[in-house]
Design a protein around this motif. Sequence first.
Motif, PDB file in Angstrom:
ATOM      1  N   PHE A 178      58.628  -7.417  25.794  1.00 33.54           N
ATOM      2  CA  PHE A 178      59.691  -5.719  25.224  1.00 33.54           C
ATOM      3  C   PHE A 178      57.597  -5.847  24.514  1.00 33.54           C
ATOM      4  CE2 PHE A 178      59.808  -4.414  20.642  1.00 33.54           C
ATOM      5  CZ  PHE A 178      61.247  -3.446  21.334  1.00 33.54           C
ATOM      6  N   ALA A 179      57.945  -4.005  24.174  1.00 29.83           N
ATOM      7  CA  ALA A 179      56.274  -3.759  24.106  1.00 29.83           C
ATOM      8  C   ALA A 179      56.322  -2.397  23.048  1.00 29.83           C
ATOM      9  CB  ALA A 179      56.087  -2.810  26.097  1.00 29.83           C
ATOM     10  N   VAL A 180      55.739  -1.972  22.288  1.00 34.71           N
ATOM     11  CA  VAL A 180      55.324  -1.380  21.538  1.00 34.71           C
ATOM     12  C   VAL A 180      54.613  -0.028  21.918  1.00 34.71           C
ATOM     13  CG1 VAL A 180      55.549  -0.950  18.675  1.00 34.71           C
ATOM     14  CG2 VAL A 180      56.588  -2.334  19.811  1.00 34.71           C
ATOM     15  N   TYR A 181      55.108   1.276  21.986  1.00 36.57           N
ATOM     16  CA  TYR A 181      54.087   2.020  21.841  1.00 36.57           C
ATOM     17  C   TYR A 181      54.167   3.404  20.699  1.00 36.57           C
ATOM     18  CZ  TYR A 181      52.115   6.847  23.161  1.00 36.57           C
ATOM     19  OH  TYR A 181      51.439   8.098  23.006  1.00 36.57           O
ATOM     20  N   VAL A 199      57.554 -10.090  20.468  1.00 35.85           N
ATOM     21  CA  VAL A 199      56.418  -8.412  20.623  1.00 35.85           C
ATOM     22  C   VAL A 199      55.610  -8.992  22.422  1.00 35.85           C
ATOM     23  CG1 VAL A 199      55.583  -5.804  20.597  1.00 35.85           C
ATOM     24  CG2 VAL A 199      57.451  -7.203  19.556  1.00 35.85           C
ATOM     25  N   HIS A 210      50.314  -3.380  29.384  1.00 35.16           N
ATOM     26  CA  HIS A 210      51.459  -2.895  28.745  1.00 35.16           C
ATOM     27  C   HIS A 210      52.168  -2.026  29.444  1.00 35.16           C
ATOM     28  CE1 HIS A 210      53.080  -0.208  25.446  1.00 35.16           C
ATOM     29  NE2 HIS A 210      52.714   0.829  25.954  1.00 35.16           N
ATOM     30  N   TYR A 235      55.966  -1.328  31.763  1.00 36.33           N
ATOM     31  CA  TYR A 235      56.459  -0.472  32.268  1.00 36.33           C
ATOM     32  C   TYR A 235      57.327  -0.195  33.574  1.00 36.33           C
ATOM     33  CZ  TYR A 235      54.622   2.317  27.416  1.00 36.33           C
ATOM     34  OH  TYR A 235      54.761   3.332  26.460  1.00 36.33           O
ATOM     35  N   ASP A 243      61.517  -3.957  28.600  1.00 40.43           N
ATOM     36  CA  ASP A 243      61.825  -2.365  27.418  1.00 40.43           C
ATOM     37  C   ASP A 243      60.469  -2.469  26.443  1.00 40.43           C
ATOM     38  OD1 ASP A 243      64.421  -2.676  28.314  1.00 40.43           O
ATOM     39  OD2 ASP A 243      64.647  -5.044  26.927  1.00 40.43           O
ATOM     40  N   TRP A 244      61.150  -1.515  25.895  1.00 44.08           N
ATOM     41  CA  TRP A 244      60.295  -0.984  24.811  1.00 44.08           C
ATOM     42  C   TRP A 244      60.105   0.032  23.833  1.00 44.08           C
ATOM     43  CZ3 TRP A 244      59.914   1.611  29.448  1.00 44.08           C
ATOM     44  CH2 TRP A 244      59.738   2.950  29.655  1.00 44.08           C
ATOM     45  N   TRP A 245      60.220   0.434  22.463  1.00 40.01           N
ATOM     46  CA  TRP A 245      60.376   1.087  21.877  1.00 40.01           C
ATOM     47  C   TRP A 245      59.222   2.182  21.613  1.00 40.01           C
ATOM     48  CZ3 TRP A 245      64.916   0.376  18.216  1.00 40.01           C
ATOM     49  CH2 TRP A 245      65.281   2.059  17.821  1.00 40.01           C
ATOM     50  N   SER A 289      61.749   5.615  25.000  1.00 38.83           N
ATOM     51  CA  SER A 289      62.214   4.450  24.633  1.00 38.83           C
ATOM     52  C   SER A 289      62.830   4.011  25.576  1.00 38.83           C
ATOM     53  CB  SER A 289      62.814   4.024  22.624  1.00 38.83           C
ATOM     54  OG  SER A 289      61.455   4.299  22.130  1.00 38.83           O
TER      55      SER A 289
END
Length: 397
Positions: free
Chosen positions: A27-30, A82, A278, A282, A287-289, A297
């Motif tokens: 899981f990643a956050v952008y 995360v 990161h 992708y 998954d990422w938000w 997302s």
Amino acid sequence: MLPDGDPVPADGSLPPGVAETAGSRGFAVYVHVPFCASRCGYCDFNTYTASELGGGVSRDTYVDTVLAELQLGKSLINPKRVDTVFVGGGTPTLLSADDLGRILAAVDDAWGLSPDAEVTTEANPESVDAGYLRRLRSHGFNRISLGMQSASPAVLRILDRQHTAGRAPAAALEAREAGFEHVNLDLIYGTPGETADDFAASLAAVVGAGVDHVSAYALIVEDGTRMAGRMRRGEMPYPSDDVAADRYLAAEAALTAADFGWYEVSNWATSAAARCRHNLLYWTGADWWGLGPGAHSHVGGVRWWNVKHPSAYAKRLADGVSPGHAREVLSDEDRRMEDIMLRVRLREGIPLARVDAVGAKQALADGLLERSAYEDGNLILTLRGRLLADAVIRDVV
């Protein structure tokens, strides 16, 4: 323009059963920061100068708006951890280091940062100094990506970059001294007017800066940009594919000689630890938000994208409504094809069983693919194959 899709529910809720899968493959956050001090002639990103913004949003209030979307995300999914955070733009470092730190702390509070989380921000070289970088590092950022683009003053002028030719390597050194574990420099090659010597000097500057990661991309001229208009009027030539190929070969030679190794067609690192985790998330279907206007997302095969303009984004969240513009549910075949398209570009390659055997056999015969000796016979791009990666992908899909 944003793509069309199915409506996003006002509360942002996901289809049944999807939320429970969040983070199962990482899981990643952008975080998108849409502000720029000036607009580069080639840029078609979702960014805005102060004169382009209009009312309803400002740098002073932007962090609170992003945190409102983060709270929405927290109410919808629980990914357990995360793995990476990436702040991009725009120019994220037009926000204060403390504001970027607030965002990172809120991500940790909402979903929990992994103890070894990779935390990156992009930065223009002229937007940071040693003090800013030390402050940013103290907030937990451990990787920085600096937009160098070129070491040639003439090329920087053509690209409308604001920093001086030596500023990016100097900023990279300051980041190392501030304690950043990983430092990337971005290059653009194939700019009209750039010579082979110009690009060789850029590569030498990157290697001399002591960074552990380099990204190098051919200039792409998008419709609607200032540079596209100049080319259409005949004020400068369009980029040459042959020149771009020569530049790529020069990058591969210079970076390999300096102990960098390619791990994705346009990315080189000095070690596996220096690879951008990161982006790898992708490229491998995690998954990422994506927080921010226009951000995309993906969770469990559902992809959605936010409204584009910062004012519309802020208004949605102020009204208690999801900023999602539209979404799509990917079919199994969609996911299979996207997986092939992304994994073929990676150094680890892809198993023969995952691709079209006839197309793969022809690409092997043409010297565009080879069998990996260390990854159970995976198919990987040869150097010539990297130059023709899009064509190889079409063949094996």
